[in-house]
Design an enzyme around this catalytic site. Structure first.
Site, mmCIF file in Angstrom:
data_model
loop_
_atom_site.group_PDB
_atom_site.id
_atom_site.type_symbol
_atom_site.label_atom_id
_atom_site.label_comp_id
_atom_site.label_asym_id
_atom_site.label_seq_id
_atom_site.Cartn_x
_atom_site.Cartn_y
_atom_site.Cartn_z
ATOM 1 N N ASP A 1 -7.935 -3.815 -4.660
ATOM 2 C CA ASP A 1 -7.470 -2.523 -4.150
ATOM 3 C C ASP A 1 -6.095 -2.154 -4.716
ATOM 4 O OD1 ASP A 1 -8.879 -4.339 -2.425
ATOM 5 O OD2 ASP A 1 -8.821 -2.880 -0.806
ATOM 6 N N ASP B 1 0.787 -1.225 0.000
ATOM 7 C CA ASP B 1 0.000 0.000 0.000
ATOM 8 C C ASP B 1 0.824 1.282 0.000
ATOM 9 O OD1 ASP B 1 -2.662 -0.805 -0.240
ATOM 10 O OD2 ASP B 1 -2.719 -1.458 1.839
#
Length: 392
Positions: free
Chosen positions: A175, A110
């Site tokens: 994601d 991320d």
């Protein structure tokens, strides 16, 4: 576009632009006023706000790793850009300094969420070289997670924790498309196509393996890291393995629209439009445009909504709209109008001074259910700015 659709679009634009309570500038000002108190609290705590805990107190992020850490400074950078108030710049710089040391972390995917949302905006707005180098360093850390046999960046590590318990070997979540923006951007900044090529390969592999025939997305695809074979398609945050988790669909829409921005490859534009069609035409898509937390949640219409998904979808549709001749403007306006009403927008001084109410982190994990979230506010502010760029 036929005459009736053109007339309806013109009416929507005129109503939104002329209403003193609904135009983007007014809504941005209202959001800024709400967030000023949160800015003061964040500076005093020397931490970044994420959400409210079960006791209604702010859940703060310090210097520990958190995938949402970049959204608060990113919001501050956006408000600085539109207001020219240096207090927002100072707040952005202070808050992103808290996680600067994570730029070389290779154990999580991320980094794009964290660093592109913050340092990426910092460099675009200020052109200060220090921010550019941090973005490059984060991209170099991220690409260590790329497996050429799979054709993807690995999402979670699986050595321990709940991911390991599920027997996953190389999980890739939908994601992860959002982290590709940093790679595209760093290729643009450096002239080095290796970052972009990894992003394109990941996007193409995800396109091939993550979607049903109706263009809804699985949440997780687990691969054999040695052969690249798909082992299983499952969920971590949705209702079921086969269901359409709302924020996953929002990430997909935003992700492929963004891929088209950087590549101008028509297949990404077509794919984004197909995802938009799934969302906007789904029988369980609510009239106000704010999705239930999962399109297949069992107790619809008595299910929790997810304002964060609505904000992401609205922002994505506004970008997609720029490539498609105002095809999605009315839908984006409708979502923004809904998010901006008293149901979803908090009164000044309430809701921990976050802007939006009624978002969902992960219902299966029992985390952050029906609360404000920093990324809901981030994408709402982004959507308002994109709308304002149209003069609406």
């Amino acid at each position: 576009m036929n005459i009736i659709k053109s007339a309806l679009l013109l009416f929507s634009l005129t109503f939104f632009s002329c209403s003193s309570s609904n135009n983007s500038k007014t809504l941005l000002n209202k959001s800024e006023q709400q967030l000023i108190a949160l800015r003061a609290a964040a500076l005093q705590e020397h931490k970044n706000p994420r959400t409210l805990n079960k006791n209604g107190q702010i859940h703060w992020i310090g210097s520990s790793y958190d995938w949402t850490a970049g959204f608060w400074p990113g919001t501050c950078w956006m408000l600085y850009e539109v207001s020219n108030d240096k207090k927002w710049k100072e707040a952005a710089e202070a808050s992103q300094q808290l996680f600067k040391h994570h730029k070389d972390l290779t154990t999580d995917h991320d980094l794009g969420f964290i660093f592109n949302s913050s340092y990426g905006k910092a460099y675009r707005i200020t052109h200060e070289e220090q921010y550019k180098q941090i973005l490059i360093d984060a991209a170099n850390a991220l690409i260590t997670r790329f497996n050429s046999s799979v054709g993807c960046l690995q999402s979670w590590d699986v050595h321990d924790g709940w991911q390991s318990e599920r027997g996953w070997r190389f999980p890739v979540i939908i994601d992860n498309l959002m982290n590709l923006e940093m790679l595209f951007e760093v290729s643009h900044l450096t002239g080095d196509d290796s970052y972009k090529n990894i992003a394109i390969t990941h996007a193409n592999t995800t396109m091939a393996n993550h979607f049903h025939d109706d263009f809804s997305s699985f949440h997780v695809v687990d691969y054999n890291p040695d052969t690249g074979e798909v082992v299983r398609k499952v969920t971590a945050q949705g209702f079921s393995d086969e269901s359409a988790w709302a924020r996953g669909q929002a990430w997909a829409l935003y992700g492929y629209t963004m891929c088209y921005r950087y590549t101008r490859d028509e297949k990404y534009l077509d794919f984004a439009e197909n995802i938009a069609a799934f969302i906007l035409n789904h029988p369980n898509y609510p009239e106000d445009g704010i999705p239930y937390w999962d399109f297949n949640a069992p107790n619809i219409p008595n299910e929790i909504r997810d304002a964060s998904s609505g904000a992401i979808i609205a922002s994505a549709l506004l970008e997609l709209n720029t490539y498609t001749g105002d095809k999605y403007l009315k839908s984006a306006l409708h979502i923004i109008e809904s998010l901006s009403n008293d149901i979803y927008t908090a009164k000044t001084g309430e809701n921990g001074n976050f802007v939006l109410k009624h978002s969902v982190g992960s219902i299966p994990h029992g985390n952050e259910i029906d609360v404000p979230l920093n990324y809901a506010d981030y994408y709402y502010i982004e959507a308002l700015i994109r709308l304002g760029q149209r003069g609406v």
